[in-house]
Design an enzyme around this catalytic site. Structure first.
Site, PDB file in Angstrom:
ATOM      1  N   LYS A  30       1.296   4.896   6.752  1.00  0.00           N
ATOM      2  CA  LYS A  30       0.433   5.895   5.921  1.00  0.00           C
ATOM      3  C   LYS A  30       0.913   7.052   5.650  1.00  0.00           C
ATOM      4  O   LYS A  30       1.710   7.329   6.633  1.00  0.00           O
ATOM      5  CB  LYS A  30      -1.160   5.956   6.228  1.00  0.00           C
ATOM      6  N   SER A  34       0.821  -1.347  -0.015  1.00  0.00           N
ATOM      7  CA  SER A  34      -0.055   0.007   0.071  1.00  0.00           C
ATOM      8  C   SER A  34       0.922   1.411  -0.032  1.00  0.00           C
ATOM      9  O   SER A  34       0.355   2.466  -0.214  1.00  0.00           O
ATOM     10  CB  SER A  34      -0.987  -0.054   1.185  1.00  0.00           C
TER      11      SER A  34
END
Length: 153
Positions: free
Chosen positions: A60, A20
């Site tokens: 993230k 990701s």
């Protein structure tokens, strides 16, 4: 004792799981994250953060700060109505960013996304807004594999 203090309060390591955050971080890379930085400052747009959730930690990128308005339209990220260049992404990742929003980030919360926009579980699709207390550090350095050693910006 010194190692305990450093690991508990200053720095720790985390392993990147999944793709990701590709191309910035790759599956299996080990990063050192700074646990003390947010004791004296707040997360900033663009920071790569470690988010602690009950069953798993996530890595993230901070996109939206408290009270920001976030929208993605025609592959362009808008923050408070202004386009954001996202210099950390290549053209392929930008083109993979689907339309979203607009959404308003609540006070004391953050909006995060993975750099691999087409597959990332993030604030758009599963993680929701991230409370400030869930951010436990900022990723600083890739330490493994050794040929990837370097800053994570």
């Amino acid at each position: 004792m010194l190692a305990f203090v450093i690991r508990s309060f200053l720095f720790a390591t985390s392993v990147v799981e999944g793709a990701s955050m590709y191309p910035t971080l790759e599956n299996g890379e080990r990063v050192i994250f700074n646990k003390a930085v947010y004791l004296v400052s707040e997360p900033d747009r663009g920071d790569i953060v470690i988010i602690q959730r009950p069953t798993k930690n996530y890595v993230k990128r901070v996109i939206g700060l408290p009270n920001d308005t976030i929208e993605i339209r025609d592959h362009v990220l808008y923050i408070n109505g202004e386009p954001d260049e996202q210099l950390y992404l290549g053209e392929e990742e930008i083109q993979a960013t689907a339309d979203y929003g607009p959404v308003d980030v609540p006070p004391e919360n953050y909006f995060v996304m993975g750099d691999n926009r087409s597959i990332s579980k993030d604030s758009r699709n599963g993680l929701g807004f991230i409370e400030e207390s869930e951010i436990i550090g900022r990723s600083e350095i890739v330490i493994y594999p050794f040929h990837e050693f370097g800053w994570t910006r």
